[in-house]
Design a protein around this motif. Structure first.
Motif, PDB file in Angstrom:
ATOM      1  N   CYS A  55       0.845  -1.191   0.000  1.00  0.00           N
ATOM      2  CA  CYS A  55       0.000   0.000   0.000  1.00  0.00           C
ATOM      3  C   CYS A  55       0.878   1.237   0.000  1.00  0.00           C
ATOM      4  CB  CYS A  55      -0.963   0.011   1.187  1.00  0.00           C
ATOM      5  SG  CYS A  55      -0.212   0.351   2.805  1.00  0.00           S
ATOM      6  N   SER A  56       0.339   2.342  -0.498  1.00  0.00           N
ATOM      7  CA  SER A  56       1.052   3.608  -0.429  1.00  0.00           C
ATOM      8  C   SER A  56       1.106   4.058   1.019  1.00  0.00           C
ATOM      9  CB  SER A  56       0.353   4.655  -1.297  1.00  0.00           C
ATOM     10  OG  SER A  56      -0.991   4.838  -0.863  1.00  0.00           O
ATOM     11  N   LEU A  66      -9.511  -0.031  -9.277  1.00  0.00           N
ATOM     12  CA  LEU A  66      -9.422   1.217 -10.036  1.00  0.00           C
ATOM     13  C   LEU A  66      -8.709   1.059 -11.376  1.00  0.00           C
ATOM     14  CD1 LEU A  66      -8.370   3.615  -7.113  1.00  0.00           C
ATOM     15  CD2 LEU A  66     -10.686   3.114  -7.950  1.00  0.00           C
ATOM     16  N   VAL A 124      -4.633  -2.016  -9.052  1.00  0.00           N
ATOM     17  CA  VAL A 124      -4.659  -0.926  -8.087  1.00  0.00           C
ATOM     18  C   VAL A 124      -6.071  -0.805  -7.527  1.00  0.00           C
ATOM     19  CG1 VAL A 124      -4.276   1.531  -7.702  1.00  0.00           C
ATOM     20  CG2 VAL A 124      -2.855   0.297  -9.344  1.00  0.00           C
ATOM     21  N   TYR A 125      -6.161  -0.850  -6.192  1.00  0.00           N
ATOM     22  CA  TYR A 125      -7.446  -0.742  -5.505  1.00  0.00           C
ATOM     23  C   TYR A 125      -7.485   0.537  -4.684  1.00  0.00           C
ATOM     24  CZ  TYR A 125      -7.881  -5.780  -6.459  1.00  0.00           C
ATOM     25  OH  TYR A 125      -7.957  -7.013  -7.069  1.00  0.00           O
ATOM     26  N   SER A 126      -8.691   1.036  -4.467  1.00  0.00           N
ATOM     27  CA  SER A 126      -8.871   2.138  -3.530  1.00  0.00           C
ATOM     28  C   SER A 126      -8.586   1.626  -2.128  1.00  0.00           C
ATOM     29  CB  SER A 126     -10.303   2.674  -3.607  1.00  0.00           C
ATOM     30  OG  SER A 126     -10.591   3.503  -2.498  1.00  0.00           O
ATOM     31  N   VAL A 148      -1.862  -1.971  -4.035  1.00  0.00           N
ATOM     32  CA  VAL A 148      -1.442  -2.567  -5.303  1.00  0.00           C
ATOM     33  C   VAL A 148      -1.123  -4.037  -5.075  1.00  0.00           C
ATOM     34  CG1 VAL A 148       0.164  -2.432  -7.240  1.00  0.00           C
ATOM     35  CG2 VAL A 148      -0.461  -0.348  -6.001  1.00  0.00           C
ATOM     36  N   ARG A 156      -3.899   5.424   0.481  1.00  0.00           N
ATOM     37  CA  ARG A 156      -4.863   5.742  -0.574  1.00  0.00           C
ATOM     38  C   ARG A 156      -4.958   4.632  -1.610  1.00  0.00           C
ATOM     39  NH1 ARG A 156      -4.518  10.839  -4.867  1.00  0.00           N
ATOM     40  NH2 ARG A 156      -6.476  10.375  -5.964  1.00  0.00           N
ATOM     41  N   HIS A 157      -3.830   4.026  -1.925  1.00  0.00           N
ATOM     42  CA  HIS A 157      -3.799   2.981  -2.950  1.00  0.00           C
ATOM     43  C   HIS A 157      -3.244   1.673  -2.395  1.00  0.00           C
ATOM     44  CE1 HIS A 157      -3.627   6.510  -5.896  1.00  0.00           C
ATOM     45  NE2 HIS A 157      -4.756   5.890  -6.136  1.00  0.00           N
ATOM     46  N   GLU A 194      -7.536   2.444 -16.774  1.00  0.00           N
ATOM     47  CA  GLU A 194      -8.545   2.815 -15.787  1.00  0.00           C
ATOM     48  C   GLU A 194      -9.818   2.018 -16.029  1.00  0.00           C
ATOM     49  OE1 GLU A 194     -10.415   6.869 -13.783  1.00  0.00           O
ATOM     50  OE2 GLU A 194      -9.272   6.964 -15.662  1.00  0.00           O
ATOM     51  N   ILE A 227       0.927   4.610 -11.721  1.00  0.00           N
ATOM     52  CA  ILE A 227      -0.451   4.133 -11.733  1.00  0.00           C
ATOM     53  C   ILE A 227      -1.185   4.664 -12.950  1.00  0.00           C
ATOM     54  CG2 ILE A 227      -2.671   4.435 -10.536  1.00  0.00           C
ATOM     55  CD1 ILE A 227      -1.188   4.107  -7.904  1.00  0.00           C
ATOM     56  N   GLY A 284       1.984   7.837  -6.614  1.00  0.00           N
ATOM     57  CA  GLY A 284       1.480   6.872  -7.580  1.00  0.00           C
ATOM     58  C   GLY A 284       2.559   6.202  -8.393  1.00  0.00           C
TER      59      GLY A 284
END
Length: 306
Positions: free
Chosen positions: A213-214, A241, A232-234, A221, A218-219, A298, A293, A278
């Protein structure tokens, strides 16, 4: 800028994105050898071979000197380092360390004191993570329970409805500050908070190879163990996403070497990292790539009917 380079003929063991001036990508070709690259350009900054000290000698001035050496050229402390029989996790400010010596041997080191963490009835930990800001520790036991510690204080062990398998590697990731904890058994992702309460669960249609994760959370992966797709997920609700094959991102990236061998077509992704901007870094065999990202496709998001 997306870039790629051939680092080694062996699989890269780990990648770390390190904030600082400049931001760096640390690429581990061995547990004691790390090469540093400018994250934006791929220019090599330095390469270091770390000393190796036995885990039994983590006392005294020599050990303190060793810990002080675990710093990147931009001044960032290395997030995790493996030495003989010991994995060392370090906070952003370098003042706190989590030691893992195998099985359930967990120790927190801070202010000159080492404290063994209470692991209750756990027999083996399969995955570990450290919040590098506040010192929240997370450990996933072989029975699927998530053990949480606020520094050396035990929060508890929580059943998050995961079922670990011997042939699938589980994963853990914690956002900066510990607000979001992501845990997976390889086919299910669970998002919890620092109290161990699940907020969202997602069953995947693929086996997860790597999950990161970031720092902001937020993201999230993941890599597909079989197909090599990056997703990539929220980080707030696990909505998918973006996605793209890692080999496609690699092909689009600029090669920073005059001559370099591509990775074998069947090689699995061996390392993964993402930052708050990202930037996504990954390794296929001995080839490393820094992409974004935004380079991924998308996906349409579900919307309510009017």
């Amino acid at each position: 800028m997306s870039w790629r380079l051939h680092l080694t003929n062996r699989a890269v063991q780990a990648l770390d994105i390190l904030d600082g001036q400049p931001p760096l990508l640390a690429a581990w070709s061995r547990r004691d050898r790390v090469a540093y690259y400018d994250l934006d350009t791929g220019t090599q900054i330095a390469e270091t071979v770390l000393r190796t000290l036995p885990k039994e000698k983590r006392q005294g001035e020599d050990w303190q000197l060793y810990l002080s050496e675990l710093v990147a050229p931009n001044g960032a402390f290395l997030p995790h380092v493996r030495t003989t029989g010991l994995t060392i996790y370090t906070t952003d400010d370098g003042r706190m360390h989590l030691y893992y010596a195998g099985d359930t041997n967990l120790f927190l080191y801070a202010e000159g004191k080492e404290i063994a963490l209470d692991v209750a009835e756990a027999e083996e930990f399969r995955a570990l993570a450290l919040d590098r800001f506040l010192g929240l520790n997370a450990a996933l036991a072989e029975d699927g329970k998530l053990h949480l510690y606020q520094q050396h204080i035990r929060v508890g062990a929580f059943d998050v409805d995961l079922h670990l398998q011997q042939d699938v590697m589980p994963g853990l990731a914690i956002s900066r500050g510990g607000g979001s904890i992501f845990v997976t058994d390889g086919s299910r992702i669970v998002l919890t908070d620092s109290s161990g309460k699940p907020r969202k669960t997602l069953d995947t249609h693929y086996f997860i190879g790597k999950m990161v994760c970031s720092p902001s959370g937020r993201h999230l992966v993941t890599s597909d163990l079989e197909s090599g797709v990056l997703r990539v997920y929220s980080g707030s609700d696990l909505t998918l996403l973006r996605q793209r094959f890692a080999v496609d991102l690699l092909a689009r990236a600029e090669q920073v070497q005059l001559m370099a061998d591509p990775p074998p077509s069947s090689v699995a992704l061996s390392a993964l990292a993402v930052d708050n901007r990202g930037v996504v870094a990954f390794a296929l065999g001995g080839v490393i790539c820094a992409s974004s990202i935004t380079e991924m496709d998308e996906l349409p998001r579900p919307q309510k009917l009017l």
